[in-house]
Design a protein around this motif. Structure first.
Motif, short mmCIF file in Angstrom:
data_model
loop_
_atom_site.label_atom_id
_atom_site.label_comp_id
_atom_site.label_asym_id
_atom_site.label_seq_id
_atom_site.Cartn_x
_atom_site.Cartn_y
_atom_site.Cartn_z
N THR A 155 -1.00 8.40 1.20
CA THR A 155 -1.50 9.42 0.25
C THR A 155 -1.61 10.81 0.88
O THR A 155 -1.59 11.82 0.17
CB THR A 155 -2.89 8.97 -0.27
OG1 THR A 155 -3.79 8.81 0.82
CG2 THR A 155 -2.79 7.67 -1.03
N PHE A 179 0.86 -1.19 0.00
CA PHE A 179 0.00 0.00 0.00
C PHE A 179 0.90 1.25 0.00
O PHE A 179 2.10 1.15 0.16
CB PHE A 179 -0.93 -0.01 1.23
CG PHE A 179 -0.21 0.18 2.53
CD1 PHE A 179 -0.12 1.46 3.11
CD2 PHE A 179 0.40 -0.89 3.16
CE1 PHE A 179 0.56 1.61 4.31
CE2 PHE A 179 1.06 -0.73 4.34
CZ PHE A 179 1.14 0.51 4.94
N SER A 180 0.26 2.39 -0.17
CA SER A 180 1.04 3.65 -0.21
C SER A 180 0.33 4.73 0.60
O SER A 180 -0.89 4.72 0.71
CB SER A 180 1.23 4.15 -1.66
OG SER A 180 -0.02 4.33 -2.29
N TRP A 200 -4.18 6.56 3.49
CA TRP A 200 -3.36 5.64 2.68
C TRP A 200 -4.27 4.72 1.87
O TRP A 200 -5.48 4.64 2.09
CB TRP A 200 -2.42 4.82 3.59
CG TRP A 200 -3.13 4.05 4.67
CD1 TRP A 200 -3.59 2.84 4.59
CD2 TRP A 200 -3.45 4.53 5.95
NE1 TRP A 200 -4.20 2.46 5.74
CE2 TRP A 200 -4.11 3.52 6.62
CE3 TRP A 200 -3.22 5.78 6.64
CZ2 TRP A 200 -4.59 3.66 7.93
CZ3 TRP A 200 -3.67 5.87 7.94
CH2 TRP A 200 -4.37 4.82 8.58
N THR A 201 -3.71 4.05 0.91
CA THR A 201 -4.52 3.16 0.06
C THR A 201 -4.98 1.93 0.84
O THR A 201 -4.34 1.48 1.79
CB THR A 201 -3.73 2.71 -1.18
OG1 THR A 201 -2.56 2.06 -0.74
CG2 THR A 201 -3.39 3.90 -2.08
N PHE A 202 -6.17 1.33 0.40
CA PHE A 202 -6.79 0.16 1.09
C PHE A 202 -6.00 -1.12 0.82
O PHE A 202 -5.51 -1.34 -0.28
CB PHE A 202 -8.23 -0.01 0.62
CG PHE A 202 -8.92 -1.17 1.28
CD1 PHE A 202 -9.33 -1.05 2.60
CD2 PHE A 202 -9.12 -2.36 0.61
CE1 PHE A 202 -9.97 -2.10 3.22
CE2 PHE A 202 -9.74 -3.40 1.24
CZ PHE A 202 -10.18 -3.29 2.55
N ILE A 203 -5.85 -1.91 1.87
CA ILE A 203 -5.07 -3.15 1.75
C ILE A 203 -6.04 -4.35 1.81
O ILE A 203 -6.79 -4.51 2.78
CB ILE A 203 -4.04 -3.25 2.90
CG1 ILE A 203 -3.10 -2.05 2.89
CG2 ILE A 203 -3.26 -4.55 2.78
CD1 ILE A 203 -2.18 -2.01 4.09
#
Length: 586
Positions: free
Chosen positions: A564, A561-562, A581-584
């Motif tokens: 944001t 993930f990253s 952050w992006t969804f995992i």
């Protein structure tokens, strides 16, 4: 001197018939016929007993009562009987069906050309007790066949098989010809209810000749009238008549009843209503008031009451005779009122086992030809000559009503005799030491017992699903096994004594109880059964299954993930920042 009653009867009726004309051509023909008849009888009178017996049987046909009123024939089917017969023209075959009988071992179907019955018969052999139909194939078309179905009953102890005729019929192998009954004759005199004077000793019964004989389908029976006469309300059969007049004897103080039936060439009957008259006391014969003619009754109700056959004796072979020929002749005295005889031949010590039988109308029979005997209860094909051994001959006399005469409870008259010299029989004892018993671990066990000391014995193994308690016993069997103490599970069990039940050739059914026993036979074909019949069961345990635990699922590591928010290197970020952050996915 032998009296030709048949010829005298024809002459008497010719002289007194209303159709007689002396010195005409018919008279000359009858006189020539009677002369030839007397000449032939003179030859019989000086010939062998066999010819006398044959003559006696021919004359007896004059006094043979007619059968019960036959069933109605419709397109080759017999209605109103336990026997059903239908013809299949495409295969030239007859399908025979019958109602089930009780206390049964088997059925046997027999047939022959009607003109040759009961000789030259074919037979089905034993049919299972569950069988209620049989197809007779390879028959001639447009031909009359006599078909008979026999039930084989088990009745111990002396000659335990009793044969019962379930039904029999003549059937034409063509659907295009349907025999029909003739019209009943019209009764002329005496009128119904007339009274004759005391002292009258004879009365002449008169009726009109039948002009409509029905559809006879090329039948071969003679056209005859059956006269029923007597003091009972349903008069019994009195005589056959070839013309339309019959003189009967009467006595004072009685009321008499009479009726007449016409039989056509197809063997079917047409009946008329019953009449009565009385004899004294009183005056002469009054002039009767004319009664209107009524149409004949379509279907007869009375059946002649027949007495059972009379006693008779078996003459040859004598009871206990030895050194009898291997191709013997059988002879017995005549039984009064018997129309046929059933003859049985079996091993003397085991008459309930394999045996042969045949039917005859004479009071003698021969073993030859052996092909004339019918196989019963799985017996082998009758040999041309009987092998040495002990045999039982049984004879049953029977009339058309099915009544029989015999000397024992099974209605049979029998003697024992020996073909060849009498031999000493080996002693018999009940086999013991039977193994296995109880629960066993194999579906095809080996059966063991204690062998008798001497040699010359044969052993059989019997297996059943019910105890051998004498109450409707049935069983499969294997053998014989000569001079041994054991027998392996057979490849095939015999079903002759199992009443059509399927044998467990592939092995015992698991967890089911069976019963078995051993029988031993000596050199005289005498049997002895084991003293016990153990119960056995092929025991198969079914374990309770252990439940399988549900496995714990294996989790995978988190994915990439990253970040944001805030962005990397951002400035002027709020004192209360938001982080994102992006969804995992798991």
């Amino acid at each position: 001197m032998i009296e030709n009653r048949f010829s005298l009867r024809i002459l008497k009726r010719f002289i007194y018939s209303k159709y007689s004309r002396l010195f005409e051509l018919e008279t000359l023909v009858i006189i020539v016929f009677l002369g030839l008849n007397v000449f032939v009888l003179s030859l019989f009178g000086s010939s062998k007993t066999d010819y006398l017996t044959t003559y006696r049987q021919l004359v007896a046909l004059e006094n043979m009562p007619p059968p019960p009123p036959p069933a109605e024939l419709t397109q080759g089917e017999v209605k109103g009987e336990v026997l059903g017969v239908s013809y299949n023209p495409s295969t030239t075959s007859i399908m025979v069906g019958w109602n089930a009988a009780s206390n049964l071992q088997a059925y046997v179907v027999q047939w022959a050309l009607s003109s040759e019955w009961p000789n030259n018969r074919g037979g089905s052999g034993n049919l299972a007790a569950s069988t209620l139909a049989y197809t007779i194939s390879g028959l001639q078309s447009n031909t009359s066949y006599h078909v008979q179905v026999v039930a084989v009953h088990y009745q111990p102890p002396n000659f335990p098989y009793n044969l019962e005729v379930l039904g029999e019929s003549d059937v034409w192998t063509t659907p295009s010809c349907t025999p029909t009954s003739p019209m009943g004759p019209s009764l002329s005199s005496p009128s119904d209810g007339v009274s004759f004077a005391s002292g009258t000793t004879s009365v002449t019964l008169d009726w009109s000749d039948v002009t409509n004989w029905g559809n006879e389908c090329s039948g071969t029976s003679d056209r005859l009238y059956a006269v029923y006469f007597g003091t009972s309300l349903n008069p019994p059969w009195y005589s056959w008549s070839s013309d339309s007049v019959e003189t009967v004897s009467v006595s004072s103080g009685n009321t008499y009843y009479w009726r007449v039936a016409a039989r056509n060439r197809a063997g079917l009957y047409g009946y008329v209503s019953k009449r009565s008259f009385s004899v004294g006391p009183g005056g002469g014969v009054p002039t009767p008031t004319p009664t209107p003619t009524t149409p004949p009754t379509a279907t007869p109700t009375p059946t002649p009451a027949l007495q059972s056959p009379g006693s008779f004796n078996l003459l040859s072979p004598a009871n206990g005779a030895s050194n009898v020929s291997s191709n013997p002749a059988f002879d017995w005295s005549d039984s009064a009122r018997a129309q046929k005889y059933w003859i049985y031949l079996a091993l003397a010590d085991t008459p309930q086992a394999d045996f042969w039988f045949k039917q005859t109308t004479s009071s003698y029979a021969y073993w030859s030809p052996a092909s004339a005997w019918t196989v019963a209860n799985g017996a082998p094909t009758p040999p041309a000559n009987l092998p040495n051994g002990n045999y039982r001959l049984a004879v049953v006399a029977q009339n058309s009503a099915g009544n029989t005469y015999g000397t024992n409870s099974s209605g049979q008259n029998y003697v024992d005799f020996t073909v060849g010299e009498q031999v000493a029989c080996l002693a018999l004892t009940k086999p013991g030491g039977l193994d296995p018993s109880g629960d066993i671990a194999t579906s095809k066990p080996t059966f063991k017992w204690t062998k008798l000391a001497d040699s010359g014995y044969q052993y059989y193994v019997d297996l059943s699903e019910k105890p051998f308690d004498g109450n409707g016993d049935w069983w499969w069997f294997s053998g014989p096994y000569a001079d041994t103490y054991q027998a392996s599970w057979p490849g095939s069990w015999s079903t002759q004594r199992a009443g059509g039940r399927t044998a467990p050739n592939s092995g015992l059914v698991a967890n089911k109880t069976y019963y078995w026993r051993v029988s031993v036979m000596n050199n005289c074909n005498q049997f002895e059964f084991s003293s016990s019949a153990p119960a056995i069961r092929y025991l198969v345990s079914v374990p309770t299954p252990t439940p399988t635990p549900t496995p714990t699922p294996t989790l995978q590591a988190p994915g990439p993930f990253s970040l944001t928010e805030p962005a990397s290197g951002a400035s002027n970020v709020s004192h209360s920042p938001k982080f994102d952050w992006t969804f995992i996915w798991p």
